[in-house]
Design an enzyme around this catalytic site. Structure first.
Site, PDB file in Angstrom:
ATOM      1  N   CYS A   1      -8.774   6.136   9.996  1.00  0.00           N
ATOM      2  CA  CYS A   1      -8.943   4.647   9.135  1.00  0.00           C
ATOM      3  C   CYS A   1      -7.873   3.525   9.970  1.00  0.00           C
ATOM      4  O   CYS A   1      -7.521   2.767   9.012  1.00  0.00           O
ATOM      5  CB  CYS A   1      -8.913   4.690   7.783  1.00  0.00           C
ATOM      6  SG  CYS A   1     -10.272   5.822   7.204  1.00  0.00           S
TER       7      CYS A   1
ATOM      8  N   GLN B   1       0.871   6.236   0.746  1.00  0.00           N
ATOM      9  CA  GLN B   1       1.409   7.332   1.576  1.00  0.00           C
ATOM     10  C   GLN B   1       2.889   7.532   1.071  1.00  0.00           C
ATOM     11  O   GLN B   1       3.781   8.562   1.651  1.00  0.00           O
ATOM     12  CB  GLN B   1       1.563   7.192   2.907  1.00  0.00           C
ATOM     13  CG  GLN B   1       0.120   7.566   3.710  1.00  0.00           C
ATOM     14  CD  GLN B   1      -0.732   8.938   3.509  1.00  0.00           C
ATOM     15  OE1 GLN B   1      -0.104   9.651   3.457  1.00  0.00           O
ATOM     16  NE2 GLN B   1      -1.968   8.858   3.611  1.00  0.00           N
TER      17      GLN B   1
ATOM     18  N   ASP C   1       1.057  -1.097   0.021  1.00  0.00           N
ATOM     19  CA  ASP C   1       0.166  -0.094  -0.059  1.00  0.00           C
ATOM     20  C   ASP C   1       0.837   1.241   0.040  1.00  0.00           C
ATOM     21  O   ASP C   1       1.596   1.405   0.920  1.00  0.00           O
ATOM     22  CB  ASP C   1      -0.886  -0.145   1.231  1.00  0.00           C
ATOM     23  CG  ASP C   1      -1.729   1.450   1.424  1.00  0.00           C
ATOM     24  OD1 ASP C   1      -1.499   2.281   0.881  1.00  0.00           O
ATOM     25  OD2 ASP C   1      -2.570   1.476   2.451  1.00  0.00           O
TER      26      ASP C   1
HETATM   27  N1  PMP Z   1      -3.986   3.409   2.574  1.00  0.00           N
HETATM   28  C1  PMP Z   1      -3.341   4.467   3.074  1.00  0.00           C
HETATM   29  C2  PMP Z   1      -2.011   4.308   3.907  1.00  0.00           C
HETATM   30  C3  PMP Z   1      -3.831   5.849   3.052  1.00  0.00           C
HETATM   31  O1  PMP Z   1      -3.306   6.608   3.855  1.00  0.00           O
HETATM   32  C4  PMP Z   1      -5.113   5.885   2.482  1.00  0.00           C
HETATM   33  C5  PMP Z   1      -5.813   7.210   2.275  1.00  0.00           C
HETATM   34  N2  PMP Z   1      -6.126   7.672   3.528  1.00  0.00           N
HETATM   35  C6  PMP Z   1      -5.639   4.834   1.554  1.00  0.00           C
HETATM   36  C7  PMP Z   1      -5.032   3.587   2.036  1.00  0.00           C
HETATM   37  C8  PMP Z   1      -6.901   4.752   1.007  1.00  0.00           C
HETATM   38  O2  PMP Z   1      -7.010   5.634  -0.108  1.00  0.00           O
HETATM   39  P1  PMP Z   1      -7.918   6.134  -0.860  1.00  0.00           P
HETATM   40  O3  PMP Z   1      -8.983   6.506  -0.064  1.00  0.00           O
HETATM   41  O4  PMP Z   1      -7.509   7.142  -2.058  1.00  0.00           O
HETATM   42  O5  PMP Z   1      -8.502   4.749  -1.634  1.00  0.00           O
END
Ligand code: PMP
Length: 409
Positions: A367, A205, A202
């Site tokens: 989140c 960031q 992922d």
């Molecule tokens: N992974 C990480 C580490 C994030 O910071 C985020 C966004 N807050 C996401 C996934 C999800 O990204 P998106 O909402 O653009 O799909």
């Protein structure tokens, strides 16, 4: 010290030059949630809609050909930017979340069965947890997690026990959206591959802040979002190794992803179309290219250094605030993210107070509920920096935090 000409950079970001009703200039420190866009990206969106817009890959007419060319040019820009070997490895998605869901569904349903193990980490965003939990629920697979240690780093000493013959995939963030921790991607990929597991990174960031090379990482899948890297919202990239993507069934069904369709069956298209069902975010995808070009024109290494110098300055200025505790590792081990709690104060009150001074920060669990539970807190305040932030803004943040603490004292 930073090398960036921030005053000049700021002239490219019109949204930053606004004041609230009390006359406070906007101090935008919520970049980890979403960045702002330079004029080149806004201008590109405008230009596409004014001159080149039509659906891609479909009509045999000039505008559709122009729009398709621009769309494919943006794919090549992204390919180059992340070091992918082929355009077929670069799938346009709606964002990181969709990229991870695509892999969990398409690759996961085909390759994971009851008793298999999915290895995550305690610092994952919900978008890198829930799709795997859903996969586990469908298949009977078991979720395990690399612990986060007291310094906010992944406890890699636990890896030999956690990685087993049954580990099918390891999914982890390159950079934590709360702790700012920069994880050793290549090292984790290498040990995961030793047990035959695939790896999803992922990179939501990471891509906005450091030059990445997916081929050097040797990651099997990498997901990120355009909106955190100066690009439009609603667009993202999923990178996957071509052989893996080739072998995977389509995720969404619909137009554009097929080779042929009969009334009761279909055969899928070749890559990358196989994973791009329906009308994609055309203008947004096209405008990812100027976002990439903007980042490259400034330099990713310079951007990271600038953010780290701001994070370090914020640490220095906030260090002696009574009751303030930083989350995550020391500034040398993290990206430009400074999250904290203040004893006796709700994160929501702190953020509301800062907002009253024109300062935009994020508060809540960001989140990452399991991470917050592990840290024994329910919420935190997060200031996240980007290339257009200034030392003066960091000083405003620190002054405002001090005023907040004195107010609630
Ligand atoms: N992974 C990480 C580490 C994030 O910071 C985020 C966004 N807050 C996401 C996934 C999800 O990204 P998106 O909402 O653009 O799909």
């Amino acid at each position: 010290e930073s090398q960036l000409d921030v005053a000049r950079i700021r002239t490219d970001f019109p949204i930053l030059h606004q004041v609230d009703d009390e006359g406070n200039p906007l101090v935008y420190l919520d970049n980890a949630a979403s960045s702002q866009r330079p004029l080149s990206v806004i201008g590109c969106l405008n230009n596409v809609y004014q001159k080149h817009y039509a659906n891609v890959h479909r009509g045999g007419h000039r505008l559709s050909a122009e729009s398709t060319d621009l769309y494919e040019e943006a794919r090549r820009a992204a390919q180059r930017f992340i070091g992918a070997k082929s355009e077929n490895e670069v799938i346009f998605t709606s964002g990181t979340t969709m990229g991870i869901n695509l892999v969990a569904r398409s690759w996961g349903d085909t390759n994971v069965s009851a008793g298999d193990e999915i290895l995550l980490t305690e610092m994952e965003h919900h978008s890198n947890l829930v799709p795997w939990q859903q996969l586990a629920a469908r298949t009977g697979a078991i979720i395990r997690a690399i612990p986060v240690n007291s310094e906010g780093l992944l406890d890699l000493d636990a890896l030999p026990q956690l990685l087993t013959e049954r580990t099918k995939i390891v999914a982890f963030c390159a950079v934590s959206n709360v702790l700012g921790t920069i994880n050793p991607v290549e090292q984790i990929v290498e040990v995961a591959h030793q047990v035959g597991a695939k790896v999803l990174v992922d990179a939501a960031q990471a891509v906005p802040h450091e030059a990445i090379d997916v081929t050097k990482w040797d990651a099997d899948f990498v997901a990120f979002s355009a909106h955190k890297m100066l690009g439009p919202s609603g667009v993202g990239i999923l990178y996957g190794k071509e052989a893996l993507l080739d072998a995977m069934p389509p995720f969404l069904g619909g137009g554009s992803m097929i080779d042929t369709v009969e009334i009761d069956h279909f055969t899928p298209a070749m890559l990358p179309a196989k994973f791009e069902a329906g009308t994609p975010p055309i203008a947004g995808a096209i405008a990812l290219k100027p976002a990439i070009e903007y980042l490259e024109s400034i330099g990713l290494a310079e951007i990271l250094q600038h953010e780290q110098s701001l994070a370090s300055y914020a640490h220095d200025l906030l260090l002696n605030v009574p009751g303030l505790r930083f989350l995550g590792p020391g500034v040398s081990e993290k990206a430009g993210i400074v999250s904290f709690t203040i004893d006796g104060l709700a994160a929501s009150d702190v953020a509301a107070f800062l907002d009253g001074h024109g300062i935009a920060v994020r508060e809540g669990h960001h989140c990452t509920l399991p991470l917050h539970k592990k840290l024994g807190i329910s919420a935190s305040v997060r200031a996240s920096f980007y290339l257009y932030n200034t030392r003066e803004e960091v000083e405003k943040l620190a002054d405002s935090v001090k005023t907040t603490v004195a107010f609630f004292g």
